[in-house]
Design a protein around this motif. Structure first.
Motif, PDB file in Angstrom:
ATOM      1  N   TYR A  41      10.931   6.272  -1.101  1.00  0.00           N
ATOM      2  CA  TYR A  41      10.970   5.282  -0.026  1.00  0.00           C
ATOM      3  C   TYR A  41      12.192   5.510   0.857  1.00  0.00           C
ATOM      4  O   TYR A  41      12.113   5.442   2.071  1.00  0.00           O
ATOM      5  CB  TYR A  41      10.990   3.873  -0.624  1.00  0.00           C
ATOM      6  N   PRO A  85       9.053  11.090   0.560  1.00  0.00           N
ATOM      7  CA  PRO A  85       8.443  11.715  -0.608  1.00  0.00           C
ATOM      8  C   PRO A  85       8.631  13.230  -0.648  1.00  0.00           C
ATOM      9  O   PRO A  85       8.730  13.813  -1.724  1.00  0.00           O
ATOM     10  CB  PRO A  85       6.964  11.331  -0.499  1.00  0.00           C
ATOM     11  N   SER A 135       2.437   1.807  -3.379  1.00  0.00           N
ATOM     12  CA  SER A 135       1.395   2.253  -4.303  1.00  0.00           C
ATOM     13  C   SER A 135       1.078   3.731  -4.092  1.00  0.00           C
ATOM     14  O   SER A 135       0.918   4.493  -5.062  1.00  0.00           O
ATOM     15  CB  SER A 135       0.140   1.402  -4.117  1.00  0.00           C
ATOM     16  N   GLU A 136       1.013   4.144  -2.829  1.00  0.00           N
ATOM     17  CA  GLU A 136       0.767   5.561  -2.525  1.00  0.00           C
ATOM     18  C   GLU A 136       1.926   6.439  -3.015  1.00  0.00           C
ATOM     19  O   GLU A 136       1.697   7.524  -3.557  1.00  0.00           O
ATOM     20  CB  GLU A 136       0.558   5.748  -1.024  1.00  0.00           C
ATOM     21  N   LEU A 137       3.161   5.964  -2.826  1.00  0.00           N
ATOM     22  CA  LEU A 137       4.312   6.717  -3.334  1.00  0.00           C
ATOM     23  C   LEU A 137       4.242   6.840  -4.852  1.00  0.00           C
ATOM     24  O   LEU A 137       4.510   7.904  -5.409  1.00  0.00           O
ATOM     25  CB  LEU A 137       5.627   6.040  -2.936  1.00  0.00           C
ATOM     26  N   ARG A 138       3.894   5.753  -5.511  1.00  0.00           N
ATOM     27  CA  ARG A 138       3.803   5.757  -6.983  1.00  0.00           C
ATOM     28  C   ARG A 138       2.797   6.804  -7.459  1.00  0.00           C
ATOM     29  O   ARG A 138       3.087   7.575  -8.368  1.00  0.00           O
ATOM     30  CB  ARG A 138       3.416   4.359  -7.460  1.00  0.00           C
ATOM     31  N   THR A 139       1.651   6.849  -6.826  1.00  0.00           N
ATOM     32  CA  THR A 139       0.629   7.821  -7.203  1.00  0.00           C
ATOM     33  C   THR A 139       1.090   9.247  -6.898  1.00  0.00           C
ATOM     34  O   THR A 139       0.986  10.145  -7.737  1.00  0.00           O
ATOM     35  CB  THR A 139      -0.684   7.518  -6.454  1.00  0.00           C
ATOM     36  N   ARG A 140       1.617   9.447  -5.709  1.00  0.00           N
ATOM     37  CA  ARG A 140       2.032  10.785  -5.270  1.00  0.00           C
ATOM     38  C   ARG A 140       3.188  11.347  -6.092  1.00  0.00           C
ATOM     39  O   ARG A 140       3.239  12.553  -6.368  1.00  0.00           O
ATOM     40  CB  ARG A 140       2.430  10.718  -3.796  1.00  0.00           C
ATOM     41  N   VAL A 186      10.128   6.523  -6.996  1.00  0.00           N
ATOM     42  CA  VAL A 186       9.471   5.774  -5.918  1.00  0.00           C
ATOM     43  C   VAL A 186      10.527   5.216  -4.961  1.00  0.00           C
ATOM     44  O   VAL A 186      10.377   5.315  -3.744  1.00  0.00           O
ATOM     45  CB  VAL A 186       8.566   4.657  -6.483  1.00  0.00           C
ATOM     46  N   ARG A 194       0.833  -1.212   0.000  1.00  0.00           N
ATOM     47  CA  ARG A 194       0.000   0.000   0.000  1.00  0.00           C
ATOM     48  C   ARG A 194       0.862   1.255   0.000  1.00  0.00           C
ATOM     49  O   ARG A 194       0.589   2.213  -0.726  1.00  0.00           O
ATOM     50  CB  ARG A 194      -0.935   0.012   1.216  1.00  0.00           C
ATOM     51  N   TYR A 195       1.916   1.256   0.801  1.00  0.00           N
ATOM     52  CA  TYR A 195       2.789   2.433   0.875  1.00  0.00           C
ATOM     53  C   TYR A 195       3.475   2.691  -0.463  1.00  0.00           C
ATOM     54  O   TYR A 195       3.517   3.831  -0.936  1.00  0.00           O
ATOM     55  CB  TYR A 195       3.829   2.254   1.986  1.00  0.00           C
TER      56      TYR A 195
END
Length: 82
Positions: free
Chosen positions: A48, A52, A24-29, A44, A21-22
């Motif tokens: 990590y 970010p 995925s959130e980094l990828r989107t952000r 990403v 989940r983390y």
């Protein structure tokens, strides 16, 4: 009460799901700081490692030697092992 093995397995599964989940959130952000999939993977990984906010501050992989080495090392491992 569950056995220690069952409990450890549940914790491991929870940790893996949380990590997914983390990332995925980094990828989107951080997607706006990359123009292709390779760059996205780099930002990403940098997000990590350095957070970010650092990627956002520098508009991409930050100029920190530790972060740049981390991105390079993980990319090399991925290329050779997977």
């Amino acid at each position: 009460m569950p056995s220690t093995t069952a409990s450890a397995t549940a914790v491991t599964h929870d940790a893996i799901a949380a990590q997914a989940r983390y990332l995925s959130e980094l990828r989107t952000r951080l997607a706006k700081y990359a123009s292709n999939e390779d760059q996205l993977q780099d930002v990403v990984l940098a997000g990590y490692n350095a957070g970010p906010g650092s990627v956002e501050k520098y508009g991409g992989v930050p100029p920190f030697p530790e972060t740049q080495n981390y991105v390079k090392t993980i990319r090399e491992l991925a290329d050779t092992k997977y």
